[in-house]
Design a protein around this motif. Structure first.
Motif, PDB file in Angstrom:
ATOM      1  N   THR A   1      33.178   2.061   9.500  1.00 38.84           N
ATOM      2  CA  THR A   1      34.637   1.931   9.485  1.00 38.84           C
ATOM      3  C   THR A   1      35.155   1.719  10.898  1.00 38.84           C
ATOM      4  O   THR A   1      36.004   0.860  11.137  1.00 38.84           O
ATOM      5  N   SER A   2      34.626   2.473  11.840  1.00 32.90           N
ATOM      6  CA  SER A   2      35.025   2.321  13.236  1.00 32.90           C
ATOM      7  C   SER A   2      34.681   0.935  13.746  1.00 32.90           C
ATOM      8  O   SER A   2      35.468   0.307  14.466  1.00 32.90           O
ATOM      9  N   THR A   3      33.524   0.440  13.373  1.00 31.76           N
ATOM     10  CA  THR A   3      33.100  -0.893  13.788  1.00 31.76           C
ATOM     11  C   THR A   3      34.025  -1.950  13.209  1.00 31.76           C
ATOM     12  O   THR A   3      34.422  -2.891  13.907  1.00 31.76           O
ATOM     13  N   ARG A   4      34.406  -1.812  11.948  1.00 31.52           N
ATOM     14  CA  ARG A   4      35.326  -2.770  11.334  1.00 31.52           C
ATOM     15  C   ARG A   4      36.689  -2.750  12.021  1.00 31.52           C
ATOM     16  O   ARG A   4      37.291  -3.791  12.245  1.00 31.52           O
ATOM     17  N   ILE A   5      37.178  -1.577  12.347  1.00 36.41           N
ATOM     18  CA  ILE A   5      38.466  -1.463  13.027  1.00 36.41           C
ATOM     19  C   ILE A   5      38.396  -2.140  14.386  1.00 36.41           C
ATOM     20  O   ILE A   5      39.287  -2.899  14.763  1.00 36.41           O
ATOM     21  N   LEU A   6      37.313  -1.892  15.119  1.00 35.31           N
ATOM     22  CA  LEU A   6      37.143  -2.486  16.434  1.00 35.31           C
ATOM     23  C   LEU A   6      37.088  -4.013  16.338  1.00 35.31           C
ATOM     24  O   LEU A   6      37.763  -4.720  17.078  1.00 35.31           O
ATOM     25  N   CYS A   7      36.313  -4.539  15.398  1.00 31.79           N
ATOM     26  CA  CYS A   7      36.198  -5.997  15.223  1.00 31.79           C
ATOM     27  C   CYS A   7      37.546  -6.605  14.847  1.00 31.79           C
ATOM     28  O   CYS A   7      37.914  -7.665  15.357  1.00 31.79           O
TER      29      CYS A   7
ATOM     30  N   GLY B   1      43.699  13.139  18.806  1.00 36.88           N
ATOM     31  CA  GLY B   1      43.932  13.169  17.365  1.00 36.88           C
ATOM     32  C   GLY B   1      42.749  13.760  16.610  1.00 36.88           C
ATOM     33  O   GLY B   1      42.916  14.559  15.681  1.00 36.88           O
ATOM     34  N   ALA B   2      41.537  13.395  17.018  1.00 33.93           N
ATOM     35  CA  ALA B   2      40.346  13.938  16.358  1.00 33.93           C
ATOM     36  C   ALA B   2      40.207  15.432  16.625  1.00 33.93           C
ATOM     37  O   ALA B   2      39.850  16.199  15.722  1.00 33.93           O
TER      38      ALA B   2
ATOM     39  N   ARG C   1      32.949  13.752  17.336  1.00 33.90           N
ATOM     40  CA  ARG C   1      33.851  12.825  16.642  1.00 33.90           C
ATOM     41  C   ARG C   1      35.037  12.454  17.534  1.00 33.90           C
ATOM     42  O   ARG C   1      35.559  11.342  17.454  1.00 33.90           O
ATOM     43  N   ALA C   2      35.453  13.389  18.391  1.00 32.67           N
ATOM     44  CA  ALA C   2      36.556  13.093  19.311  1.00 32.67           C
ATOM     45  C   ALA C   2      36.160  11.974  20.273  1.00 32.67           C
ATOM     46  O   ALA C   2      36.966  11.079  20.559  1.00 32.67           O
ATOM     47  N   VAL C   3      34.923  11.996  20.744  1.00 34.51           N
ATOM     48  CA  VAL C   3      34.441  10.938  21.635  1.00 34.51           C
ATOM     49  C   VAL C   3      34.418   9.603  20.896  1.00 34.51           C
ATOM     50  O   VAL C   3      34.848   8.566  21.421  1.00 34.51           O
ATOM     51  N   GLU C   4      33.922   9.613  19.655  1.00 32.92           N
ATOM     52  CA  GLU C   4      33.878   8.384  18.855  1.00 32.92           C
ATOM     53  C   GLU C   4      35.282   7.846  18.612  1.00 32.92           C
ATOM     54  O   GLU C   4      35.543   6.661  18.792  1.00 32.92           O
ATOM     55  N   HIS C   5      36.190   8.722  18.211  1.00 27.83           N
ATOM     56  CA  HIS C   5      37.570   8.297  17.956  1.00 27.83           C
ATOM     57  C   HIS C   5      38.237   7.827  19.246  1.00 27.83           C
ATOM     58  O   HIS C   5      39.042   6.883  19.235  1.00 27.83           O
ATOM     59  N   GLY C   6      37.901   8.461  20.354  1.00 28.18           N
ATOM     60  CA  GLY C   6      38.436   8.036  21.651  1.00 28.18           C
ATOM     61  C   GLY C   6      37.963   6.642  22.021  1.00 28.18           C
ATOM     62  O   GLY C   6      38.728   5.823  22.533  1.00 28.18           O
ATOM     63  N   ALA C   7      36.689   6.348  21.749  1.00 27.47           N
ATOM     64  CA  ALA C   7      36.154   5.016  22.041  1.00 27.47           C
ATOM     65  C   ALA C   7      36.828   3.948  21.188  1.00 27.47           C
ATOM     66  O   ALA C   7      37.194   2.868  21.681  1.00 27.47           O
TER      67      ALA C   7
END
Length: 152
Positions: free
Chosen positions: A4-10, A93-94, A103-109
């Protein structure tokens, strides 16, 4: 990163690319070209020759060290600000939602990527044409007998 994160980034990067292209046209963009008043010179040589003469004048301006756009790095500054704001917002937010540090680091990225893309697009809308470059080209064309009434 999750899928999901990858799709949002793309999606964010694709949107930034498309909108960035829209920002680079029109009379206020650095890619604008001179618009000629139909005076005796233009009527005598035609639009095609006038465009060739404009290309020559624009080349001379570049050879003189001028550029069509102000070099204020608006895109870079917008990307930096957007990435910082998006990264912090995503991480905080995370953490607030109790997702943990990983997860905070992932959401931050992801937030930084989305914010950086949005900031770059916003910066692209703030690119300004160089007045000195335009004056040089207009003077060159005036010396050739043309009357430039604007840029488009």
């Amino acid at each position: 990163m999750t899928s999901t994160s990858t799709r949002i980034l793309c999606s964010a990067l694709l949107t930034a690319s498309l909108l960035g292209g829209c920002a680079s046209t029109g009379p206020s963009s650095p890619s604008a070209r001179p618009v000629f008043y139909p005076n005796a010179k233009l009527n005598a040589v035609g639009q095609e020759r006038a465009n060739q003469d404009a290309d020559v004048c624009m080349g001379q301006a570049r050879n003189a060290g001028l550029t069509p756009d102000e070099k204020d790095n608006a895109v870079l500054h917008g990307a930096e600000k957007g990435a910082a704001i998006g990264g912090v917002a995503g991480a905080v937010g995370a953490l607030v939602r109790g997702k943990g540090v990983e997860r905070a680091v992932e959401h931050g990225a992801v937030g930084a990527a989305v914010g950086g893309s949005a900031g770059a697009v916003a910066g692209a809308f703030h690119e300004k044409p160089s007045g000195t470059y335009r004056h040089y080209v207009q003077r060159c064309l005036k010396d050739k007998g043309y009357d430039v009434i604007g840029w488009n």
